[in-house]
Design a protein around this motif. Structure first.
Motif, PDB file in Angstrom:
ATOM      1  N   ILE A  13     -28.673 -43.709  -2.727  1.00  0.00           N
ATOM      2  CA  ILE A  13     -28.958 -45.069  -3.170  1.00  0.00           C
ATOM      3  C   ILE A  13     -28.070 -45.463  -4.342  1.00  0.00           C
ATOM      4  CG2 ILE A  13     -30.752 -46.580  -4.133  1.00  0.00           C
ATOM      5  CD1 ILE A  13     -32.809 -44.851  -2.601  1.00  0.00           C
ATOM      6  N   GLY A  14     -27.509 -46.663  -4.258  1.00  0.00           N
ATOM      7  CA  GLY A  14     -26.793 -47.268  -5.372  1.00  0.00           C
ATOM      8  C   GLY A  14     -27.706 -48.271  -6.044  1.00  0.00           C
ATOM      9  N   ILE A  15     -27.813 -48.189  -7.361  1.00  0.00           N
ATOM     10  CA  ILE A  15     -28.671 -49.098  -8.127  1.00  0.00           C
ATOM     11  C   ILE A  15     -27.790 -50.009  -8.966  1.00  0.00           C
ATOM     12  CG2 ILE A  15     -30.427 -49.274  -9.931  1.00  0.00           C
ATOM     13  CD1 ILE A  15     -31.490 -46.549  -8.930  1.00  0.00           C
ATOM     14  N   MET A  16     -27.955 -51.303  -8.763  1.00  0.00           N
ATOM     15  CA  MET A  16     -27.149 -52.298  -9.460  1.00  0.00           C
ATOM     16  C   MET A  16     -28.066 -53.216 -10.270  1.00  0.00           C
ATOM     17  SD  MET A  16     -24.653 -55.230  -7.805  1.00  0.00           S
ATOM     18  CE  MET A  16     -23.933 -54.050  -6.692  1.00  0.00           C
ATOM     19  N   THR A  17     -27.835 -53.267 -11.569  1.00  0.00           N
ATOM     20  CA  THR A  17     -28.530 -54.228 -12.415  1.00  0.00           C
ATOM     21  C   THR A  17     -27.601 -55.417 -12.584  1.00  0.00           C
ATOM     22  OG1 THR A  17     -29.772 -52.514 -13.558  1.00  0.00           O
ATOM     23  CG2 THR A  17     -29.538 -54.626 -14.699  1.00  0.00           C
ATOM     24  N   ILE A  18     -28.105 -56.603 -12.315  1.00  0.00           N
ATOM     25  CA  ILE A  18     -27.301 -57.817 -12.406  1.00  0.00           C
ATOM     26  C   ILE A  18     -27.826 -58.622 -13.585  1.00  0.00           C
ATOM     27  CG2 ILE A  18     -26.552 -59.899 -11.213  1.00  0.00           C
ATOM     28  CD1 ILE A  18     -27.038 -58.214  -8.578  1.00  0.00           C
ATOM     29  N   SER A  19     -26.998 -58.684 -14.641  1.00  0.00           N
ATOM     30  CA  SER A  19     -27.441 -59.319 -15.875  1.00  0.00           C
ATOM     31  C   SER A  19     -26.259 -59.600 -16.785  1.00  0.00           C
ATOM     32  CB  SER A  19     -28.424 -58.397 -16.597  1.00  0.00           C
ATOM     33  OG  SER A  19     -28.745 -58.888 -17.873  1.00  0.00           O
ATOM     34  N   ASP A  20     -26.352 -60.696 -17.515  1.00  0.00           N
ATOM     35  CA  ASP A  20     -25.353 -61.014 -18.534  1.00  0.00           C
ATOM     36  C   ASP A  20     -25.673 -60.335 -19.863  1.00  0.00           C
ATOM     37  OD1 ASP A  20     -23.814 -62.691 -16.906  1.00  0.00           O
ATOM     38  OD2 ASP A  20     -25.023 -64.443 -17.385  1.00  0.00           O
ATOM     39  N   GLY A  41     -37.531 -38.241  -4.222  1.00  0.00           N
ATOM     40  CA  GLY A  41     -36.712 -37.250  -3.543  1.00  0.00           C
ATOM     41  C   GLY A  41     -35.371 -37.763  -3.049  1.00  0.00           C
ATOM     42  N   HIS A  42     -35.041 -39.000  -3.394  1.00  0.00           N
ATOM     43  CA  HIS A  42     -33.762 -39.569  -2.978  1.00  0.00           C
ATOM     44  C   HIS A  42     -32.690 -39.303  -4.029  1.00  0.00           C
ATOM     45  CE1 HIS A  42     -35.774 -41.392   0.382  1.00  0.00           C
ATOM     46  NE2 HIS A  42     -36.628 -42.005  -0.426  1.00  0.00           N
ATOM     47  N   ILE A  43     -31.474 -39.709  -3.742  1.00  0.00           N
ATOM     48  CA  ILE A  43     -30.331 -39.434  -4.607  1.00  0.00           C
ATOM     49  C   ILE A  43     -29.774 -40.751  -5.138  1.00  0.00           C
ATOM     50  CG2 ILE A  43     -28.019 -38.405  -4.691  1.00  0.00           C
ATOM     51  CD1 ILE A  43     -29.144 -37.020  -1.918  1.00  0.00           C
ATOM     52  N   VAL A  44     -29.685 -40.875  -6.456  1.00  0.00           N
ATOM     53  CA  VAL A  44     -29.000 -42.019  -7.059  1.00  0.00           C
ATOM     54  C   VAL A  44     -27.513 -41.662  -7.064  1.00  0.00           C
ATOM     55  CG1 VAL A  44     -28.704 -43.477  -9.090  1.00  0.00           C
ATOM     56  CG2 VAL A  44     -30.992 -42.676  -8.462  1.00  0.00           C
ATOM     57  N   ASN A  68     -19.168 -44.709   2.236  1.00  0.00           N
ATOM     58  CA  ASN A  68     -20.065 -44.003   3.149  1.00  0.00           C
ATOM     59  C   ASN A  68     -21.076 -43.112   2.444  1.00  0.00           C
ATOM     60  OD1 ASN A  68     -18.958 -45.156   5.448  1.00  0.00           O
ATOM     61  ND2 ASN A  68     -17.376 -43.576   5.606  1.00  0.00           N
ATOM     62  N   ASP A  69     -20.877 -42.877   1.144  1.00  0.00           N
ATOM     63  CA  ASP A  69     -21.830 -42.073   0.379  1.00  0.00           C
ATOM     64  C   ASP A  69     -23.032 -42.877  -0.105  1.00  0.00           C
ATOM     65  OD1 ASP A  69     -20.281 -39.767   0.661  1.00  0.00           O
ATOM     66  OD2 ASP A  69     -19.140 -40.190  -1.164  1.00  0.00           O
TER      67      ASP A  69
END
Length: 174
Positions: A13-20, A41-44, A68-69
């Protein structure tokens, strides 16, 4: 319901925070989401903070979709109705298939907690190529609700009667 006879399959999983305004030091919603993802149990695989502008958000999304990762992208922030809130537009422009039920379910669940204020949320979900994408509001409560009440089970391969993980190998079918 979790079927313990089935094998758990962790997803990247990719985690994106969208903020100024957020920085790595004060990205509480991103921290909450990352902790919950890992506890499940997932992977950041990737984590970033992106300014609230279409070119930056779109470029980061395209980069992660091509990677693809990264199987799933979860964003927090930018889903409101102010002029700078552009997350849904960026996500929806890249979907090959929208998952309208995600936003609908998020708002239904939020209604019990924040009442009619949930109408201001434009949470959205979809698939871009073979990458699942979800955009949550930027509040700590919204991130908890989105993960705890929807995504934790839909990203668990053991969840019955169905889940996103079991469908992921088929996203590329044409």
């Amino acid at each position: 319901m979790i079927d313990e006879t089935r094998t758990f399959i962790p997803v990247s999983i990719g985690i994106m925070t969208i903020s100024d305004t957020r920085t790595a030091a004060d990205d509480k919603s991103g921290d909450i989401l990352a902790a919950r993802v890992e506890t499940a149990g997932h992977i950041v695989t990737a984590r970033t903070i992106v300014k609230d502008d279409k070119p930056s958000v779109t470029a980061q999304l395209k980069d992660w979709i091509a990677n693809n990762d990264i199987q799933v992208i979860i964003a927090t922030g930018g889903t409101g109705i102010t002029g700078r809130d552009i997350t849904p537009e960026c996500f929806e422009a890249l979907y090959t298939k929208a998952i309208p039920g995600f936003g609908e379910l998020f708002r239904m669940l939020s209604y019990d907690l924040i009442g009619t204020s949930t109408i201001q949320s434009r949470a959205t979900g979809g698939i871009a190529d073979t990458t699942l994408m979800f955009a949550l509001p930027g509040s700590k409560g919204a991130v908890k609700d989105g993960w705890d009440k929807i995504l934790v089970t839909q990203l668990d391969s053991r969840f019955r009667p169905c889940n996103f993980v079991e469908l992921m190998p088929r996203f590329g079918e044409r």
